[in-house]
Design an enzyme around this catalytic site. Sequence first.
Site, PDB file in Angstrom:
ATOM      1  N   ILE A 134     -64.301  76.195  16.199  1.00  0.00           N
ATOM      2  CA  ILE A 134     -64.795  75.184  16.435  1.00  0.00           C
ATOM      3  C   ILE A 134     -66.203  75.591  16.423  1.00  0.00           C
ATOM      4  O   ILE A 134     -67.722  75.320  16.076  1.00  0.00           O
ATOM      5  CB  ILE A 134     -65.113  73.813  17.031  1.00  0.00           C
ATOM      6  CG1 ILE A 134     -65.767  72.759  16.326  1.00  0.00           C
ATOM      7  CG2 ILE A 134     -64.822  73.798  18.132  1.00  0.00           C
ATOM      8  CD1 ILE A 134     -64.832  71.991  14.829  1.00  0.00           C
ATOM      9  N   GLU A 149     -58.966  80.489  27.392  1.00  0.00           N
ATOM     10  CA  GLU A 149     -59.946  78.965  27.523  1.00  0.00           C
ATOM     11  C   GLU A 149     -58.344  78.097  27.113  1.00  0.00           C
ATOM     12  O   GLU A 149     -58.402  76.853  28.347  1.00  0.00           O
ATOM     13  CB  GLU A 149     -60.947  79.228  26.649  1.00  0.00           C
ATOM     14  CG  GLU A 149     -61.800  77.848  25.916  1.00  0.00           C
ATOM     15  CD  GLU A 149     -63.068  78.172  25.400  1.00  0.00           C
ATOM     16  OE1 GLU A 149     -63.471  79.379  24.486  1.00  0.00           O
ATOM     17  OE2 GLU A 149     -63.118  77.332  24.428  1.00  0.00           O
ATOM     18  N   HIS A 182     -52.454  80.787  20.614  1.00  0.00           N
ATOM     19  CA  HIS A 182     -53.105  81.135  19.068  1.00  0.00           C
ATOM     20  C   HIS A 182     -53.704  82.937  18.408  1.00  0.00           C
ATOM     21  O   HIS A 182     -53.905  83.329  19.489  1.00  0.00           O
ATOM     22  CB  HIS A 182     -54.467  79.900  19.133  1.00  0.00           C
ATOM     23  CG  HIS A 182     -55.842  80.600  20.430  1.00  0.00           C
ATOM     24  ND1 HIS A 182     -54.824  80.127  21.774  1.00  0.00           N
ATOM     25  CD2 HIS A 182     -56.834  80.753  20.651  1.00  0.00           C
ATOM     26  CE1 HIS A 182     -56.144  80.689  22.168  1.00  0.00           C
ATOM     27  NE2 HIS A 182     -57.039  81.315  22.185  1.00  0.00           N
TER      28      HIS A 182
HETATM   29  P1  AMP Z   1     -59.719  81.140  23.423  1.00  0.00           P
HETATM   30  O1  AMP Z   1     -58.810  81.572  24.769  1.00  0.00           O
HETATM   31  O2  AMP Z   1     -61.369  82.333  24.055  1.00  0.00           O
HETATM   32  O3  AMP Z   1     -58.727  82.498  22.715  1.00  0.00           O
HETATM   33  O4  AMP Z   1     -60.820  80.399  23.124  1.00  0.00           O
HETATM   34  C1  AMP Z   1     -59.989  79.369  22.315  1.00  0.00           C
HETATM   35  C2  AMP Z   1     -60.932  78.725  21.040  1.00  0.00           C
HETATM   36  O5  AMP Z   1     -60.214  77.494  20.847  1.00  0.00           O
HETATM   37  C3  AMP Z   1     -61.829  79.509  20.542  1.00  0.00           C
HETATM   38  O6  AMP Z   1     -62.623  79.510  19.633  1.00  0.00           O
HETATM   39  C4  AMP Z   1     -62.827  78.132  21.095  1.00  0.00           C
HETATM   40  O7  AMP Z   1     -63.655  78.077  20.251  1.00  0.00           O
HETATM   41  C5  AMP Z   1     -61.405  76.817  19.819  1.00  0.00           C
HETATM   42  N1  AMP Z   1     -61.547  75.461  20.526  1.00  0.00           N
HETATM   43  C6  AMP Z   1     -61.456  75.208  21.518  1.00  0.00           C
HETATM   44  N2  AMP Z   1     -60.910  73.567  20.670  1.00  0.00           N
HETATM   45  C7  AMP Z   1     -61.481  73.494  20.087  1.00  0.00           C
HETATM   46  C8  AMP Z   1     -61.019  72.670  19.230  1.00  0.00           C
HETATM   47  N3  AMP Z   1     -61.361  71.372  19.824  1.00  0.00           N
HETATM   48  N4  AMP Z   1     -61.477  72.680  17.535  1.00  0.00           N
HETATM   49  C9  AMP Z   1     -61.680  73.531  17.030  1.00  0.00           C
HETATM   50  N5  AMP Z   1     -61.308  74.839  17.634  1.00  0.00           N
HETATM   51  C10 AMP Z   1     -61.402  75.138  19.455  1.00  0.00           C
END
Ligand code: AMP
Length: 133
Positions: A30, A88, A93
Amino acid sequence: MATIFSKIVAGEIPSYKVAEDANFYAFLDINPLAQGHTLVIPKREVDYFFDLTDEEIGAMQIFAKKVAVAIKEAFPCIKVGQAVLGLEVPHAHIHLVPMQSEKDMLFSNPKLKFTAEEFAETAQKINSKWVAE
Ligand code: AMP
């Protein structure tokens, strides 16, 4: 408690789905670094990528490869970059980012903004190139 990504898999939170099989799910990030930036996750809830089993990591990488092929067909780029990083969301992922330059993989870059309609079109475009088998 289920992670936000498990809620996405369960359909409790909306996502721009790109591809899915029995064990993995791909959807648009997102806060994308580039149009087509996609996340690949295991349906099984595991926080740390390297806590996945050997079999899961192997199958997830093959699934991610097929998603990367579809991304590159939908959004022509030099390469699709892959990254596992970030603290985060506690659900493993893989980020897949279409790259025109190595700088496109800098997670400190400002994120792109798209409308809901644009996100939906982007996901549909990648999904149209997705080959399940
Ligand atoms: P990280 O853990 O730093 O790899 O970040 C998690 C990723 O998930 C970030 O790039 C966010 O933009 C993405 N993200 C978090 N919540 C959502 C969501 N509801 N839909 C799509 N992407 C998400």
